[in-house]
Design a protein around this motif. Structure first.
Motif, PDB file in Angstrom:
ATOM      1  N   SER A 343      48.238  -8.324 -38.622  1.00 43.81           N
ATOM      2  CA  SER A 343      48.083  -9.329 -37.557  1.00 43.81           C
ATOM      3  C   SER A 343      49.324  -9.429 -36.675  1.00 43.81           C
ATOM      4  CB  SER A 343      47.754 -10.695 -38.170  1.00 43.81           C
ATOM      5  OG  SER A 343      48.776 -11.081 -39.086  1.00 43.81           O
ATOM      6  N   GLU A 344      50.500  -9.020 -37.187  1.00 47.47           N
ATOM      7  CA  GLU A 344      51.711  -9.078 -36.377  1.00 47.47           C
ATOM      8  C   GLU A 344      51.751  -7.976 -35.339  1.00 47.47           C
ATOM      9  OE1 GLU A 344      52.716  -6.952 -40.277  1.00 47.47           O
ATOM     10  OE2 GLU A 344      51.495  -8.629 -39.566  1.00 47.47           O
ATOM     11  N   ARG A 345      50.833  -7.022 -35.454  1.00 52.74           N
ATOM     12  CA  ARG A 345      50.815  -5.917 -34.494  1.00 52.74           C
ATOM     13  C   ARG A 345      49.552  -5.906 -33.626  1.00 52.74           C
ATOM     14  NH1 ARG A 345      54.444  -1.638 -34.953  1.00 52.74           N
ATOM     15  NH2 ARG A 345      56.362  -2.428 -35.906  1.00 52.74           N
ATOM     16  N   ILE A 346      48.393  -6.276 -34.221  1.00 57.10           N
ATOM     17  CA  ILE A 346      47.136  -6.249 -33.455  1.00 57.10           C
ATOM     18  C   ILE A 346      46.331  -7.505 -33.738  1.00 57.10           C
ATOM     19  CG2 ILE A 346      46.957  -3.719 -33.427  1.00 57.10           C
ATOM     20  CD1 ILE A 346      44.918  -3.975 -35.704  1.00 57.10           C
ATOM     21  N   ARG A 347      45.369  -7.791 -32.818  1.00 55.71           N
ATOM     22  CA  ARG A 347      44.435  -8.886 -33.009  1.00 55.71           C
ATOM     23  C   ARG A 347      43.122  -8.318 -33.562  1.00 55.71           C
ATOM     24  NH1 ARG A 347      46.022  -9.354 -27.777  1.00 55.71           N
ATOM     25  NH2 ARG A 347      43.891  -8.831 -27.097  1.00 55.71           N
ATOM     26  N   ARG A 348      42.298  -9.195 -34.093  1.00 57.56           N
ATOM     27  CA  ARG A 348      41.029  -8.762 -34.661  1.00 57.56           C
ATOM     28  C   ARG A 348      40.150  -8.124 -33.588  1.00 57.56           C
ATOM     29  NH1 ARG A 348      38.751  -7.511 -39.444  1.00 57.56           N
ATOM     30  NH2 ARG A 348      39.611  -9.399 -40.432  1.00 57.56           N
ATOM     31  N   ASP A 349      40.147  -8.712 -32.363  1.00 56.76           N
ATOM     32  CA  ASP A 349      39.275  -8.171 -31.331  1.00 56.76           C
ATOM     33  C   ASP A 349      39.761  -6.835 -30.791  1.00 56.76           C
ATOM     34  OD1 ASP A 349      41.498  -9.022 -30.043  1.00 56.76           O
ATOM     35  OD2 ASP A 349      40.481 -10.398 -28.679  1.00 56.76           O
ATOM     36  N   GLN A 350      40.979  -6.436 -31.141  1.00 57.36           N
ATOM     37  CA  GLN A 350      41.458  -5.117 -30.732  1.00 57.36           C
ATOM     38  C   GLN A 350      40.930  -4.002 -31.640  1.00 57.36           C
ATOM     39  OE1 GLN A 350      45.782  -6.393 -30.573  1.00 57.36           O
ATOM     40  NE2 GLN A 350      45.713  -5.139 -28.691  1.00 57.36           N
ATOM     41  N   LEU A 351      40.379  -4.398 -32.729  1.00 64.05           N
ATOM     42  CA  LEU A 351      39.835  -3.428 -33.697  1.00 64.05           C
ATOM     43  C   LEU A 351      38.369  -3.193 -33.356  1.00 64.05           C
ATOM     44  CD1 LEU A 351      40.629  -1.784 -36.211  1.00 64.05           C
ATOM     45  CD2 LEU A 351      39.954  -3.737 -37.609  1.00 64.05           C
ATOM     46  N   THR A 352      38.021  -1.994 -32.988  1.00 62.07           N
ATOM     47  CA  THR A 352      36.642  -1.659 -32.601  1.00 62.07           C
ATOM     48  C   THR A 352      36.000  -0.752 -33.653  1.00 62.07           C
ATOM     49  OG1 THR A 352      37.367   0.258 -31.325  1.00 62.07           O
ATOM     50  CG2 THR A 352      37.219  -1.858 -30.159  1.00 62.07           C
ATOM     51  N   TYR A 353      34.626  -0.831 -33.688  1.00 63.32           N
ATOM     52  CA  TYR A 353      33.868  -0.056 -34.681  1.00 63.32           C
ATOM     53  C   TYR A 353      32.758   0.710 -33.971  1.00 63.32           C
ATOM     54  CZ  TYR A 353      36.097  -3.357 -37.894  1.00 63.32           C
ATOM     55  OH  TYR A 353      37.015  -4.121 -38.568  1.00 63.32           O
ATOM     56  N   SER A 354      32.442   1.860 -34.523  1.00 62.70           N
ATOM     57  CA  SER A 354      31.330   2.678 -34.010  1.00 62.70           C
ATOM     58  C   SER A 354      30.743   3.476 -35.165  1.00 62.70           C
ATOM     59  CB  SER A 354      31.809   3.606 -32.896  1.00 62.70           C
ATOM     60  OG  SER A 354      32.809   4.495 -33.392  1.00 62.70           O
ATOM     61  N   LEU A 355      29.513   3.982 -34.944  1.00 63.52           N
ATOM     62  CA  LEU A 355      28.828   4.776 -35.966  1.00 63.52           C
ATOM     63  C   LEU A 355      28.852   6.244 -35.580  1.00 63.52           C
ATOM     64  CD1 LEU A 355      25.651   2.696 -36.911  1.00 63.52           C
ATOM     65  CD2 LEU A 355      27.752   2.961 -38.229  1.00 63.52           C
ATOM     66  N   ASP A 356      28.946   7.072 -36.561  1.00 61.50           N
ATOM     67  CA  ASP A 356      28.883   8.511 -36.375  1.00 61.50           C
ATOM     68  C   ASP A 356      27.765   9.043 -37.285  1.00 61.50           C
ATOM     69  OD1 ASP A 356      29.695  11.048 -35.433  1.00 61.50           O
ATOM     70  OD2 ASP A 356      30.743  11.391 -37.336  1.00 61.50           O
ATOM     71  N   TYR A 381      25.389   8.088 -42.592  1.00 60.35           N
ATOM     72  CA  TYR A 381      26.105   7.328 -41.564  1.00 60.35           C
ATOM     73  C   TYR A 381      27.575   7.241 -41.945  1.00 60.35           C
ATOM     74  CZ  TYR A 381      21.491   5.739 -39.993  1.00 60.35           C
ATOM     75  OH  TYR A 381      20.210   5.691 -39.531  1.00 60.35           O
ATOM     76  N   THR A 382      28.441   7.254 -40.926  1.00 58.92           N
ATOM     77  CA  THR A 382      29.879   7.067 -41.107  1.00 58.92           C
ATOM     78  C   THR A 382      30.361   6.047 -40.073  1.00 58.92           C
ATOM     79  OG1 THR A 382      30.134   9.348 -41.846  1.00 58.92           O
ATOM     80  CG2 THR A 382      32.129   8.187 -41.198  1.00 58.92           C
ATOM     81  N   CYS A 383      31.222   5.144 -40.513  1.00 61.14           N
ATOM     82  CA  CYS A 383      31.772   4.113 -39.632  1.00 61.14           C
ATOM     83  C   CYS A 383      33.186   4.523 -39.194  1.00 61.14           C
ATOM     84  CB  CYS A 383      31.802   2.770 -40.355  1.00 61.14           C
ATOM     85  SG  CYS A 383      32.719   1.504 -39.472  1.00 61.14           S
ATOM     86  N   ILE A 384      33.487   4.317 -37.896  1.00 61.10           N
ATOM     87  CA  ILE A 384      34.816   4.639 -37.348  1.00 61.10           C
ATOM     88  C   ILE A 384      35.457   3.343 -36.863  1.00 61.10           C
ATOM     89  CG2 ILE A 384      36.103   5.986 -35.656  1.00 61.10           C
ATOM     90  CD1 ILE A 384      33.672   7.862 -35.494  1.00 61.10           C
ATOM     91  N   ALA A 385      36.640   3.034 -37.428  1.00 62.76           N
ATOM     92  CA  ALA A 385      37.437   1.889 -36.961  1.00 62.76           C
ATOM     93  C   ALA A 385      38.610   2.424 -36.143  1.00 62.76           C
ATOM     94  CB  ALA A 385      37.916   1.058 -38.141  1.00 62.76           C
ATOM     95  N   GLN A 386      38.904   1.779 -35.005  1.00 63.81           N
ATOM     96  CA  GLN A 386      39.908   2.313 -34.088  1.00 63.81           C
ATOM     97  C   GLN A 386      40.727   1.184 -33.465  1.00 63.81           C
ATOM     98  OE1 GLN A 386      38.252   4.952 -31.216  1.00 63.81           O
ATOM     99  NE2 GLN A 386      40.169   5.248 -30.097  1.00 63.81           N
ATOM    100  N   ALA A 387      42.080   1.392 -33.414  1.00 61.84           N
ATOM    101  CA  ALA A 387      42.991   0.446 -32.740  1.00 61.84           C
ATOM    102  C   ALA A 387      44.304   1.157 -32.465  1.00 61.84           C
ATOM    103  CB  ALA A 387      43.214  -0.796 -33.590  1.00 61.84           C
ATOM    104  N   LYS A 388      44.851   1.021 -31.250  1.00 67.39           N
ATOM    105  CA  LYS A 388      46.137   1.576 -30.849  1.00 67.39           C
ATOM    106  C   LYS A 388      46.227   3.074 -31.148  1.00 67.39           C
ATOM    107  CE  LYS A 388      49.846  -0.812 -31.068  1.00 67.39           C
ATOM    108  NZ  LYS A 388      51.049  -1.558 -31.505  1.00 67.39           N
TER     109      LYS A 388
END
Length: 730
Positions: A343-356, A381-388
């Protein structure tokens, strides 16, 4: 000529009996014995002078010496050979014996092709010399080459030398001499204590020596060092940029061209250079490993290592499905989420998810939530989490949509026999396991079976007592919360066991006669097809067998004969496998009607003949009578004197009346039909004798023949008074 042949024969026989005679001499020999001995003994210490003595006992004739070839063997290998004409013993000397001389010795003697070998003797030599270690330099720099020589004084044979650094074996060398010379390098700075030892190989044994003297080696450090630097070195998060440098720090003037640098992380080589290496990268959580800066200069290797700690920016996402079990084309939801993030580096809404893969046809409902219909087939199915700029993948989730169970089919396994247990199978053509099958009877639950494996079957055991009960059974299948589909009612043929066997005979028993056509009808109650068998008397082999789809059938015997009489019965069997037997029926073949008629006619004819004979006999007793015409009175002719005497009593002649009745012809066409009875009277005169017994006209016999009757009626003789007789005709 005869003397020459005799001399030649003697010469050949002599050569045959004495083959060991020299070719150029007249002497003959034989090798009587050969032996080997070890002096001073079989077991000796190292340095002892050992003599191997070969002694041969040879008998010969003639003055010429024999050429003897001696061979000495050690463990089957030739070690010494000598040819001599001397009869003295052969001596093989082993001065200053060593362990390598240990082995089994044998001696072989060869005289003009005649070979004899002695028994083996084993020699054992114990004791080894102490090895000596020599180094060409006592002070070296790290990586510098050093020559070491280890010697086994006075030893021979195959030897293995061992070199030790501070009691740790660092090198092994096998040679066929008593010394070994090797090259050594030391990379560890400091004092090293060196020594050596050796082993003598004497197949199949080996003998090990003591350790040699110790030699000290001083290893000096080179003034060259690799340096590893990482920026930043602490408080590192994923996504931060890392700058890594690998350089050389040295006080040596002449090192160019001989230095090589290698930068690596774990087993991954990041970069390579000569005097310095720079590398830049984005920090990842997996980078929390050890980095290494390696310096190689000739045989010198130096290493500098550092380990960093990288904090996760967010955790690896987890992909889940709800509900946990889903059927084809039903709605489902996939949820993707990282449990932790910095949390000291990113916010929750900066973390995005998508399906592969993206073509999964699931629609995003919110952050990390995807919804849609389940596919028809298995899907990953595979989930991708992405930030910075950091991407992390979840573990693959395999969605296996279940197949709704189809309407089950109910059937009988084998055959359904009334009153006996049988199996009922309930099966659906498709549906995901496990499947719960329930057997119903008029919608009442009887039993349940769970099929968990592909080859399992839902089998139920039932018993019915009326054929109509078979249609009351149904089954349902269920593998989800949906309503369970219900099968049709059970349709199957119910096999009723056979009962009430009967054997009917046509014609009826009292009327069976020769030549008749006999029917033996076997009937039972039960379910066809039925196999009928007919038997006669005690014969267990059936006289007739047939299978029919009716409950009765017959066995026919045409043109019966007396030989067909006997006891008959029948057996029947159907798919219920129960055999029923009728009651036995005894057949008696009577005579044919025409045979009876012939016999009756013959009997009547015989009786008639007997009657005629009887009548003739009676008449013959009465005497001769005169022939009279039908319906005419006749007087007896004049009699003798006796007759006259008798006529005194009565002048009236004796008259005998006979009434003859003529029957009608049997064939109406041949004779006219008459009604009533025709009577013909005939008068017979009685003989003179017996006149006193008759009164008046005597007696009259009547015979009445009725033309309308087919039987002869016999009437008793009637006696009439004289007044009733007709008046005689003159």
């Amino acid at each position: 000529m005869g003397r020459f042949l005799l001399l030649l024969t003697c010469t050949l026989v002599s050569n045959y009996l004495h083959p060991w005679r020299g070719a150029g001499a007249q002497s003959m020999f034989t090798i009587r014995d050969i032996s080997i001995s070890l002096e001073p003994g079989d077991n000796v210490m190292r340095g002892t002078n050992v003599t191997v003595r070969c002694e041969a006992l040879v008998s010969s004739s003639g003055a010429g010496p024999l050429s003897r070839e001696y061979t000495i063997y050690k463990d089957g290998v030739t070690v010494y050979t000598k040819t001599t004409s001397s009869s003295s013993d052969l001596l093989y000397r082993l001065p200053d014996a060593r362990v390598s001389n240990t082995g089994k010795y044998k001696c072989k003697l060869n005289i003009e092709g005649r070979k004899v070998t002695s028994e083996a003797k084993k020699l054992t030599v114990t004791g080894l010399s102490t090895p000596l270690l020599h180094l060409n330099n006592a002070v070296v720099s790290e990586g510098e080459e050093l020559t070491a020589r280890c010697t086994a004084p006075g030893e021979t044979g195959s030897i293995i030398f061992y070199f030790y650094d501070d009691s740790k074996e660092i090198l092994e060398d096998r040679v066929n001499s008593n010394q070994s010379e090797v090259k050594l390098r030391f990379n560890d700075v400091g004092i090293h204590k060196m020594n050596c030892s050796y082993t003598v190989l004497v197949t199949p044994f080996f003998f090990r020596s003591d350790k040699s003297n110790s030699v000290t080696v001083s290893v000096k450090e080179l003034s060259i060092t690799p340096v590893l630097e990482i920026f930043p070195y602490s408080n590192i998060y994923e996504g931060d940029r890392l700058d890594i440098m690998c350089t050389v720090r040295s006080l040596m003037a002449d090192m160019h061209g001989n230095v090589h640098l290698y930068l690596s992380r774990g087993t991954q080589l990041l970069s390579r250079g000569d005097t310095n290496v720079n590398h830049s990268m984005i920090a990842l959580a997996k980078d929390s490993e050890e980095f290494e800066c390696r310096l190689e200069m000739g045989n010198v290797v130096k290493v500098d290592t550092k380990k960093i700690l990288v904090t996760e920016l967010f955790s690896v996402p987890t992909l889940t499905m709800s509900p946990s079990e889903v059927f084809q084309k039903e709605y489902m939801t996939l949820s993707c989420k990282s449990d932790t993030f910095a949390s000291e580096r990113i916010r929750r809404d900066q973390l995005t998810y998508s399906l592969d893969p993206p073509e999964s046809l699931l629609i995003p409902k919110s952050s990390g939530v995807f919804s849609g219909k389940a596919p028809v087939y298995d899907f990953n199915y595979t989930c991708i989490a992405q930030a910075k700029g950091i991407r992390k993948y979840s573990r693959p989730l395999t969605v296996r949509p279940k197949v709704t169970v189809s309407t089950p089919k109910i059937s009988v396994v084998g055959s359904a026999v009334l009153g006996r247990p049988f199996k009922v199978l309930c099966k659906s053509d498709f549906g995901s396991l496990p499947i719960n099958y329930t057997l119903l009877k008029d919608y009442d639950q009887l039993s349940m079976a769970i099929v968990k494996m592909p080859l399992e079957q839902a089998l139920f055991t039932v018993t019915i007592h009326q054929p109509g009960e078979i249609n009351k059974f149904m089954c349902e299948a269920k593998n989800s919360q949906k309503d369970a589909p219900l099968s049709k009612r059970l349709e199957a043929i119910v096999v009723v066991p056979l009962s009430h066997p009967t054997l009917t005979v046509i014609p009826v028993l009292p009327e069976i006669a020769e030549g008749d056509h006999l029917f033996l009808i076997c009937g039972v109650k039960g379910t066809p097809p039925i196999t009928f068998k007919w038997y006669r008397d005690d014969n267990r082999s059936p006289i007739f067998t047939t299978t029919t789809d009716m409950n009765n059938t017959d066995y026919q015997i045409q043109a019966l004969a007396k030989d067909d009489s006997g006891t008959y019965y029948c057996e029947a069997i159907n798919h219920a496998k129960n055999v029923v037997r009728s009651a036995p029926v005894t057949i008696v073949v009577r005579l044919a009607l025409w045979k009876k008629a012939v016999i009756v006619g013959f009997c009547l004819l015989l009786v008639s003949v007997l009657v005629v004979v009887f009548v003739l006999c009676i008449r013959s007793k009465r005497g001769k009578v005169e022939r009279v015409d039908i319906s005419v009175w006749s007087e007896r002719p004049p009699a003798s004197a006796n007759d006259e005497e008798s006529s005194i009593v009565s002048n009236e002649p004796d008259v005998e009346y006979t009434e003859v009745v003529h029957p009608q012809p049997t064939d109406p066409s041949k004779a006219p039909r008459r009604k009533g009875t025709e009577t013909v009277y005939s008068e017979l005169q009685n003989s003179s004798h017996g006149a006193d017994e008759h009164h008046g006209y005597g007696s009259v016999e009547y015979a009445d023949l009725n033309g309308e009757q087919h039987e002869m009626n016999h009437y008793p003789v009637e006696h009439h008074n004289c007044q009733d007789l007709p008046v005689p005709v003159d």
